[in-house]
Design an enzyme around this catalytic site. Sequence first.
Site, PDB file in Angstrom:
ATOM      1  N   ARG A  52       0.860  -1.205   0.000  1.00 42.32           N
ATOM      2  CA  ARG A  52       0.000   0.000   0.000  1.00 42.32           C
ATOM      3  C   ARG A  52       0.888   1.244   0.000  1.00 42.32           C
ATOM      4  O   ARG A  52       0.609   2.229  -0.694  1.00 42.32           O
ATOM      5  CB  ARG A  52      -0.944  -0.005   1.216  1.00 42.32           C
ATOM      6  CG  ARG A  52      -2.031  -1.080   1.141  1.00 42.32           C
ATOM      7  CD  ARG A  52      -3.104  -0.889   2.211  1.00 42.32           C
ATOM      8  NE  ARG A  52      -2.606  -1.099   3.557  1.00 42.32           N
ATOM      9  CZ  ARG A  52      -2.560  -2.267   4.191  1.00 42.32           C
ATOM     10  NH1 ARG A  52      -2.995  -3.363   3.580  1.00 42.32           N
ATOM     11  NH2 ARG A  52      -2.099  -2.367   5.423  1.00 42.32           N
ATOM     12  N   LYS A 142     -10.908  15.465   4.910  1.00 45.08           N
ATOM     13  CA  LYS A 142     -12.071  15.035   4.130  1.00 45.08           C
ATOM     14  C   LYS A 142     -12.949  14.094   4.934  1.00 45.08           C
ATOM     15  O   LYS A 142     -12.441  13.282   5.723  1.00 45.08           O
ATOM     16  CB  LYS A 142     -11.622  14.328   2.857  1.00 45.08           C
ATOM     17  CG  LYS A 142     -12.690  14.234   1.812  1.00 45.08           C
ATOM     18  CD  LYS A 142     -12.523  13.027   0.908  1.00 45.08           C
ATOM     19  CE  LYS A 142     -13.058  11.781   1.572  1.00 45.08           C
ATOM     20  NZ  LYS A 142     -13.054  10.608   0.719  1.00 45.08           N
ATOM     21  N   GLU A 183     -17.955  16.109   1.801  1.00 40.39           N
ATOM     22  CA  GLU A 183     -18.306  15.217   0.686  1.00 40.39           C
ATOM     23  C   GLU A 183     -19.629  14.492   0.934  1.00 40.39           C
ATOM     24  O   GLU A 183     -19.656  13.447   1.580  1.00 40.39           O
ATOM     25  CB  GLU A 183     -17.183  14.177   0.478  1.00 40.39           C
ATOM     26  CG  GLU A 183     -17.442  13.241  -0.702  1.00 40.39           C
ATOM     27  CD  GLU A 183     -16.323  12.221  -0.931  1.00 40.39           C
ATOM     28  OE1 GLU A 183     -15.340  12.226  -0.169  1.00 40.39           O
ATOM     29  OE2 GLU A 183     -16.454  11.421  -1.862  1.00 40.39           O
ATOM     30  N   LYS A 225     -17.278  18.619  -1.984  1.00 40.40           N
ATOM     31  CA  LYS A 225     -16.929  17.526  -2.906  1.00 40.40           C
ATOM     32  C   LYS A 225     -18.192  16.712  -3.174  1.00 40.40           C
ATOM     33  O   LYS A 225     -18.429  15.698  -2.518  1.00 40.40           O
ATOM     34  CB  LYS A 225     -15.815  16.656  -2.295  1.00 40.40           C
ATOM     35  CG  LYS A 225     -15.437  15.451  -3.163  1.00 40.40           C
ATOM     36  CD  LYS A 225     -14.186  14.750  -2.669  1.00 40.40           C
ATOM     37  CE  LYS A 225     -13.943  13.467  -3.426  1.00 40.40           C
ATOM     38  NZ  LYS A 225     -12.640  12.870  -3.170  1.00 40.40           N
TER      39      LYS A 225
HETATM   40  C1  5MM Z   1     -16.284   8.305  -3.307  1.00 41.81           C
HETATM   41  O1  5MM Z   1     -14.951   8.085  -3.265  1.00 41.81           O
HETATM   42  C2  5MM Z   1     -14.127   9.248  -3.079  1.00 41.81           C
HETATM   43  C3  5MM Z   1     -13.707   9.832  -4.381  1.00 41.81           C
HETATM   44  O2  5MM Z   1     -13.189   8.805  -5.170  1.00 41.81           O
HETATM   45  P1  5MM Z   1     -13.902   8.464  -6.572  1.00 41.81           P
HETATM   46  O3  5MM Z   1     -13.534   9.633  -7.461  1.00 41.81           O
HETATM   47  O4  5MM Z   1     -13.272   7.164  -6.956  1.00 41.81           O
HETATM   48  O5  5MM Z   1     -15.367   8.372  -6.347  1.00 41.81           O
HETATM   49  C4  5MM Z   1     -12.894   8.814  -2.313  1.00 41.81           C
HETATM   50  O6  5MM Z   1     -12.205   9.928  -1.793  1.00 41.81           O
HETATM   51  C5  5MM Z   1     -13.305   7.904  -1.218  1.00 41.81           C
HETATM   52  O7  5MM Z   1     -13.957   8.659  -0.260  1.00 41.81           O
HETATM   53  C6  5MM Z   1     -12.045   7.252  -0.724  1.00 41.81           C
HETATM   54  O8  5MM Z   1     -11.582   6.401  -1.737  1.00 41.81           O
HETATM   55  C7  5MM Z   1     -12.237   6.505   0.589  1.00 41.81           C
HETATM   56  O9  5MM Z   1     -13.078   5.434   0.420  1.00 41.81           O
HETATM   57  P2  5MM Z   1     -13.257   4.385   1.648  1.00 41.81           P
HETATM   58  O10 5MM Z   1     -14.636   3.865   1.407  1.00 41.81           O
HETATM   59  O11 5MM Z   1     -12.208   3.379   1.484  1.00 41.81           O
HETATM   60  O12 5MM Z   1     -13.132   5.130   2.932  1.00 41.81           O
END
Ligand code: 5MM
Length: 339
Positions: A52, A142, A183, A225
């Site tokens: 990762r 965020k 968001e 967002k």
């Molecule tokens: C919705 O996902 C967020 C924006 O990514 P996409 O453009 O792929 O939609 C992204 O920031 C999301 O919040 C993160 O990947 C964290 O996701 P998880 O569910 O792992 O906390």
Amino acid sequence: MTTVATTATSSLVDIAHDLVGSGRGILAADESIGTMSTRLEKAGVEPTETNRRDYRELLVTTADLREGVSGVILCDETLRQRLSDGRIFPHALDELGLLPGIKVDTGARPLAGSAGETVTEGLDGLDARLAEYAELGARFAKWRAVITIGDRTPSRWALWAGAHSLARYARSCQDAGIVPIVEPEVLMDGDHTIWRCAPVTAAALRTLVDELTVACVDPAAMVLKPNMVVAGSTCPQQASPRETATATVEVLGAALPDDLAGVAFLSGGQDPDVATANLAALQEVPAPWPLTFSFGRALVSPALQAWRGDPRRVVDGQAALARLVGRNAAVLRTPSRRR
Ligand code: 5MM
């Protein structure tokens, strides 16, 4: 949204402006350990802490990333990890000319009293965590609320619970000297039309703005967002970029204050080409705020596929990311952008 005297300082307004008002977007590389591990496994990469780390190092060290990206959202694990040269990620980002950000929610959990809806958790101990994140170098944060479209959803209860948590989070961020990215994501899952997504997104944003106002969150020191207003992923009638852009700005314009620092759209599972086409169409619609991107999958999926854990293919992964960042940043700079 009323702007009242808050602890938000002009430096928060400046950081928010740098994030979204500089003709660049934000890279969302904040997948939680579980989500990231699943994505690595799908790409044939063992989901270890080191892999990762290596993957995030590949992303942030892409040459000239800062030309198209103002900041990178990390998760807690990455924020504390070191690049192979020994620097911790927030310090490396700083030196690369990128603002370090941190996802501070702890994920969506079932919401009591709802028909299968969720509420995002993470408020317990948040103020102490924000103070530590600021110490580690995070300049923005965020938090994501998840809203589903179904026969009986979203409920007013779930919209309010999600908005209330986002407002409490945003207020805590501004008090801690960190710019909040707020968001509220209406998921693309389902066969609903764009005409169903529009009123649901409008209701989510109206509820959110009410809660932000009550919490005295300074809109000039935060970034929204949201999802774009689109048809569900399995809807046979997909909207064109122009329809998407018009509906999105109409919904946002009716709900948001003009002094919001800016809007950075999530991609939400859209194909990268479609996300870019929609972002380009959005630049054609007059709006009072900068409209940019904070994509995750629409920027990084091809990079992960090109790399697949092979150190010899880091250069291919970085080329894939650079191509998509460059393409999305280019549409922000087209002369047709009108405000
Ligand atoms: C919705 O996902 C967020 C924006 O990514 P996409 O453009 O792929 O939609 C992204 O920031 C999301 O919040 C993160 O990947 C964290 O996701 P998880 O569910 O792992 O906390």
